[in-house]
Design a protein around this motif. Sequence first.
Motif, PDB file in Angstrom:
ATOM      1  N   GLY A 194       0.765  -0.999  -0.168  1.00  0.00           N
ATOM      2  CA  GLY A 194      -0.389   0.349   0.286  1.00  0.00           C
ATOM      3  C   GLY A 194       1.206   1.154  -0.333  1.00  0.00           C
ATOM      4  O   GLY A 194       0.411   2.617   0.189  1.00  0.00           O
ATOM      5  N   ARG A 195       2.192   1.606   0.173  1.00  0.00           N
ATOM      6  CA  ARG A 195       2.928   2.274  -0.137  1.00  0.00           C
ATOM      7  C   ARG A 195       3.928   2.274  -1.430  1.00  0.00           C
ATOM      8  O   ARG A 195       4.112   1.457  -2.414  1.00  0.00           O
ATOM      9  CB  ARG A 195       4.016   2.332   1.113  1.00  0.00           C
ATOM     10  CG  ARG A 195       3.742   1.840   2.542  1.00  0.00           C
ATOM     11  CD  ARG A 195       3.149   3.117   3.407  1.00  0.00           C
ATOM     12  NE  ARG A 195       3.263   2.991   4.972  1.00  0.00           N
ATOM     13  CZ  ARG A 195       3.333   3.858   5.873  1.00  0.00           C
ATOM     14  NH1 ARG A 195       3.476   4.846   5.027  1.00  0.00           N
ATOM     15  NH2 ARG A 195       3.471   3.144   7.101  1.00  0.00           N
ATOM     16  N   SER A 196       4.346   3.500  -1.225  1.00  0.00           N
ATOM     17  CA  SER A 196       5.048   4.154  -2.450  1.00  0.00           C
ATOM     18  C   SER A 196       6.255   4.599  -2.731  1.00  0.00           C
ATOM     19  O   SER A 196       6.600   5.089  -1.401  1.00  0.00           O
ATOM     20  CB  SER A 196       3.857   4.988  -3.692  1.00  0.00           C
ATOM     21  OG  SER A 196       4.070   6.117  -2.943  1.00  0.00           O
ATOM     22  N   ALA A 227      15.470  -0.452  -5.672  1.00  0.00           N
ATOM     23  CA  ALA A 227      14.181  -0.622  -6.178  1.00  0.00           C
ATOM     24  C   ALA A 227      13.359  -1.822  -5.881  1.00  0.00           C
ATOM     25  O   ALA A 227      12.365  -2.062  -6.250  1.00  0.00           O
ATOM     26  CB  ALA A 227      14.282  -0.051  -7.421  1.00  0.00           C
ATOM     27  N   ARG A 228      13.696  -2.734  -6.184  1.00  0.00           N
ATOM     28  CA  ARG A 228      13.935  -4.103  -5.855  1.00  0.00           C
ATOM     29  C   ARG A 228      13.351  -4.690  -4.780  1.00  0.00           C
ATOM     30  O   ARG A 228      11.752  -5.619  -4.675  1.00  0.00           O
ATOM     31  CB  ARG A 228      14.902  -5.296  -7.165  1.00  0.00           C
ATOM     32  CG  ARG A 228      14.012  -6.745  -6.679  1.00  0.00           C
ATOM     33  CD  ARG A 228      15.276  -7.958  -6.969  1.00  0.00           C
ATOM     34  NE  ARG A 228      14.581  -9.954  -6.893  1.00  0.00           N
ATOM     35  CZ  ARG A 228      16.035 -10.689  -7.420  1.00  0.00           C
ATOM     36  NH1 ARG A 228      16.399 -10.789  -8.058  1.00  0.00           N
ATOM     37  NH2 ARG A 228      15.066 -11.747  -7.221  1.00  0.00           N
ATOM     38  N   ALA A 229      13.707  -4.750  -3.558  1.00  0.00           N
ATOM     39  CA  ALA A 229      13.141  -4.988  -2.643  1.00  0.00           C
ATOM     40  C   ALA A 229      12.188  -3.978  -2.113  1.00  0.00           C
ATOM     41  O   ALA A 229      11.287  -5.089  -1.483  1.00  0.00           O
ATOM     42  CB  ALA A 229      14.252  -4.877  -1.341  1.00  0.00           C
ATOM     43  N   ALA A 230      11.968  -2.920  -2.228  1.00  0.00           N
ATOM     44  CA  ALA A 230      10.594  -2.115  -1.931  1.00  0.00           C
ATOM     45  C   ALA A 230       9.748  -2.671  -3.136  1.00  0.00           C
ATOM     46  O   ALA A 230       8.983  -2.920  -2.712  1.00  0.00           O
ATOM     47  CB  ALA A 230      10.744  -1.210  -2.480  1.00  0.00           C
ATOM     48  N   ASP A 325       3.131  18.709   3.198  1.00  0.00           N
ATOM     49  CA  ASP A 325       1.649  17.830   3.357  1.00  0.00           C
ATOM     50  C   ASP A 325       2.730  16.897   1.130  1.00  0.00           C
ATOM     51  O   ASP A 325       1.687  16.366   1.176  1.00  0.00           O
ATOM     52  CB  ASP A 325       0.391  18.346   2.691  1.00  0.00           C
ATOM     53  CG  ASP A 325       0.338  19.752   1.946  1.00  0.00           C
ATOM     54  OD1 ASP A 325       1.866  20.083   1.525  1.00  0.00           O
ATOM     55  OD2 ASP A 325      -0.448  19.921   1.442  1.00  0.00           O
ATOM     56  N   ARG A 326       3.167  17.901   1.153  1.00  0.00           N
ATOM     57  CA  ARG A 326       3.826  16.890  -0.400  1.00  0.00           C
ATOM     58  C   ARG A 326       5.169  16.507  -0.279  1.00  0.00           C
ATOM     59  O   ARG A 326       5.641  16.235  -1.459  1.00  0.00           O
ATOM     60  CB  ARG A 326       3.872  18.519  -1.216  1.00  0.00           C
ATOM     61  CG  ARG A 326       2.423  19.192  -1.601  1.00  0.00           C
ATOM     62  CD  ARG A 326       2.759  20.147  -2.502  1.00  0.00           C
ATOM     63  NE  ARG A 326       3.189  20.199  -3.514  1.00  0.00           N
ATOM     64  CZ  ARG A 326       4.419  20.889  -4.530  1.00  0.00           C
ATOM     65  NH1 ARG A 326       4.107  22.087  -3.387  1.00  0.00           N
ATOM     66  NH2 ARG A 326       4.825  20.521  -5.578  1.00  0.00           N
ATOM     67  N   ARG A 327       5.357  16.068   0.716  1.00  0.00           N
ATOM     68  CA  ARG A 327       6.967  16.057   0.958  1.00  0.00           C
ATOM     69  C   ARG A 327       6.897  13.777   1.538  1.00  0.00           C
ATOM     70  O   ARG A 327       6.411  14.042   2.600  1.00  0.00           O
ATOM     71  CB  ARG A 327       7.434  16.588   2.146  1.00  0.00           C
ATOM     72  CG  ARG A 327       8.414  15.384   2.158  1.00  0.00           C
ATOM     73  CD  ARG A 327       9.722  16.765   2.347  1.00  0.00           C
ATOM     74  NE  ARG A 327       9.319  17.198   4.725  1.00  0.00           N
ATOM     75  CZ  ARG A 327       8.657  17.868   5.193  1.00  0.00           C
ATOM     76  NH1 ARG A 327       9.251  19.258   4.852  1.00  0.00           N
ATOM     77  NH2 ARG A 327       8.010  18.378   7.083  1.00  0.00           N
ATOM     78  N   PRO A 328       7.403  13.327  -0.046  1.00  0.00           N
ATOM     79  CA  PRO A 328       7.759  11.734   0.566  1.00  0.00           C
ATOM     80  C   PRO A 328       8.694  11.895   2.201  1.00  0.00           C
ATOM     81  O   PRO A 328       9.773  12.588   2.501  1.00  0.00           O
ATOM     82  CB  PRO A 328       8.241  11.536  -0.046  1.00  0.00           C
ATOM     83  CG  PRO A 328       8.200  12.057  -0.894  1.00  0.00           C
ATOM     84  CD  PRO A 328       8.122  13.679  -0.535  1.00  0.00           C
ATOM     85  N   TRP A 329       8.779  10.727   2.495  1.00  0.00           N
ATOM     86  CA  TRP A 329       9.780  10.756   3.713  1.00  0.00           C
ATOM     87  C   TRP A 329      10.808  10.124   3.290  1.00  0.00           C
ATOM     88  O   TRP A 329      10.814   8.916   2.737  1.00  0.00           O
ATOM     89  CB  TRP A 329       9.226   9.217   4.416  1.00  0.00           C
ATOM     90  CG  TRP A 329       9.723   9.040   6.099  1.00  0.00           C
ATOM     91  CD1 TRP A 329       9.552   9.526   7.415  1.00  0.00           C
ATOM     92  CD2 TRP A 329      10.971   7.897   6.165  1.00  0.00           C
ATOM     93  NE1 TRP A 329      10.051   9.368   8.204  1.00  0.00           N
ATOM     94  CE2 TRP A 329      11.255   8.482   8.009  1.00  0.00           C
ATOM     95  CE3 TRP A 329      11.710   7.872   6.095  1.00  0.00           C
ATOM     96  CZ2 TRP A 329      12.461   8.224   8.397  1.00  0.00           C
ATOM     97  CZ3 TRP A 329      12.740   6.383   6.633  1.00  0.00           C
ATOM     98  CH2 TRP A 329      12.504   6.914   7.753  1.00  0.00           C
ATOM     99  N   CYS A 330      11.784  10.921   3.755  1.00  0.00           N
ATOM    100  CA  CYS A 330      13.018  10.664   3.022  1.00  0.00           C
ATOM    101  C   CYS A 330      14.839  10.479   3.295  1.00  0.00           C
ATOM    102  O   CYS A 330      14.733  10.375   4.244  1.00  0.00           O
ATOM    103  CB  CYS A 330      13.895  12.635   2.224  1.00  0.00           C
ATOM    104  SG  CYS A 330      12.663  13.203   1.379  1.00  0.00           S
ATOM    105  N   ILE A 399      13.091   0.637   6.976  1.00  0.00           N
ATOM    106  CA  ILE A 399      12.366   1.657   5.822  1.00  0.00           C
ATOM    107  C   ILE A 399      11.284   1.807   6.976  1.00  0.00           C
ATOM    108  O   ILE A 399      10.647   2.587   7.462  1.00  0.00           O
ATOM    109  CB  ILE A 399      12.579   2.463   5.303  1.00  0.00           C
ATOM    110  CG1 ILE A 399      14.271   2.399   4.473  1.00  0.00           C
ATOM    111  CG2 ILE A 399      11.584   3.299   4.602  1.00  0.00           C
ATOM    112  CD1 ILE A 399      14.408   2.705   3.411  1.00  0.00           C
ATOM    113  N   ALA A 400      10.705   0.522   6.498  1.00  0.00           N
ATOM    114  CA  ALA A 400       9.226   0.012   7.207  1.00  0.00           C
ATOM    115  C   ALA A 400       9.572   0.640   8.617  1.00  0.00           C
ATOM    116  O   ALA A 400       7.543   0.934   8.541  1.00  0.00           O
ATOM    117  CB  ALA A 400       9.065  -1.366   6.611  1.00  0.00           C
ATOM    118  N   ALA A 401       9.747  -0.147   9.855  1.00  0.00           N
ATOM    119  CA  ALA A 401       9.543  -0.255  11.107  1.00  0.00           C
ATOM    120  C   ALA A 401      10.017   1.791  11.410  1.00  0.00           C
ATOM    121  O   ALA A 401       9.219   1.838  12.009  1.00  0.00           O
ATOM    122  CB  ALA A 401      11.142  -0.753  11.390  1.00  0.00           C
TER     123      ALA A 401
END
Length: 413
Positions: A194-196, A227-230, A325-330, A399-401
């Motif tokens: 569900g994440r991008s 990228a593959r792992a994500a 509100d437009r910033r992804p988690w970096c 990252i997920a954690a």
Amino acid sequence: MSTPPALQGKHLVLGLSGGIACYKSAELVRELVRAGATVQVVMTEAAAQFITPVTMQALSGRPVFSSQWDARQPNNMAHIDLTREASAVLVAPASADFIARLALGRADELLGLLCLARPLQTCPLLVAPAMNREMWAHPATQRNVAQIVADGATVLGPAAGDQACGEVGDGRMLEATELCDEMIAFFQPKRLAGRSVLMTAGPTFEAIDPVRGITNHSSGKMGFAVARAAAEAGARVTLVTGPVHLPTPRGVRRIDVVSALQMLDAVLPEAPQHDIFVATAAVADWRPATSAEHKIKKDGSGRPPALAFAENPDILATVARLPADRRPWCVGFAAESHDLVRHAREKLERKGVPLIVANLGPATFGRDDNSLLLVDAAGERELPRADKLSLARQLVAEIAARLPPAQARASAA
Ligand code: CTP
């Protein structure tokens, strides 16, 4: 390297139904075994018209089952026993006829019977369709595919391309390596479902003139592994990459760019559409202030041309400064030659990002392994030397954690 193969401990039932793509299943067994799985082959009568059980036995190291009346099984219940220890059943190739049988729940031959008799909770079913494009497109087949998906099956492919019948279109079975990668991905925990994820990778190339430019030794391997792992972890992934010689990981959307300015232009409109931004690219810090229209020629004076440089924009810092509100988690990467922790901490502050992943550039560029140091407000954590894909999977877990809880994004695709 001590990382166990990705399918270690997995026992797979590989079912073959009748189709010319059976020739790819021989290679598939080798790939699955190479990835650490044990494989039990089950073939329909039709499959045995295309490839012999002898070949499949030799490659899997186990006798092949093809009949529900096979007396080799002490209790004569191959349809039950074969799936009780299995991690999954993969039917490759899955013919139009076999998919129709699955959709109906038919049990009049061993492969269909064991698919029906498998424990639904512990033994998932994956099918790799292989058929002529008209058969694939036929409403009956599409109806049957929709039915088996509704019943819980995962459909892998099919791909488009040249077909054995001479026609071109959808219906080719995926290649053995692709199917093996799909199996590996299937078993990865879906930590980013569900994440991008938006990523940069590779070097940039800053043109001096039409034939020369400034670039660096980044191979893009670490970024492509992330990228593959994500994607394996269930994320929707967009990969903006500089010039590299790497295949696009399956399921990843790729945008090719050359220079840092092009990379920024590609990243900025995408950033607000993604939850996470991972900047692995080795972006050139400077570009020639002007790029000559024609090749710069020697003028005979012995003096090299004077090159003026302009600083490139910092893509990561630019994204990290977007409104909340437009910033992804970096996540930033730091390729250093020395003093890893000090430089990483300094970059954490300067770029305003919650996580920096540091590595020693010269020790990793172009190699298949690496070691990483994660630096954030809480401290440091080392991911010891391993192949880049294993490290990438660990990084995705880290990252997920750390991610804040998912928030609805008005602009998300
Ligand atoms: N980065 C970026 N745009 C740039 C430079 C770097 O997005 N113009 C990103 C990289 O992708 C990486 C992080 O910033 O995630 C750190 O890159 P690095 O080259 O190690 O650091 P620099 O900022 O270039 O600092 P320095 O050259 O002083 O080490």
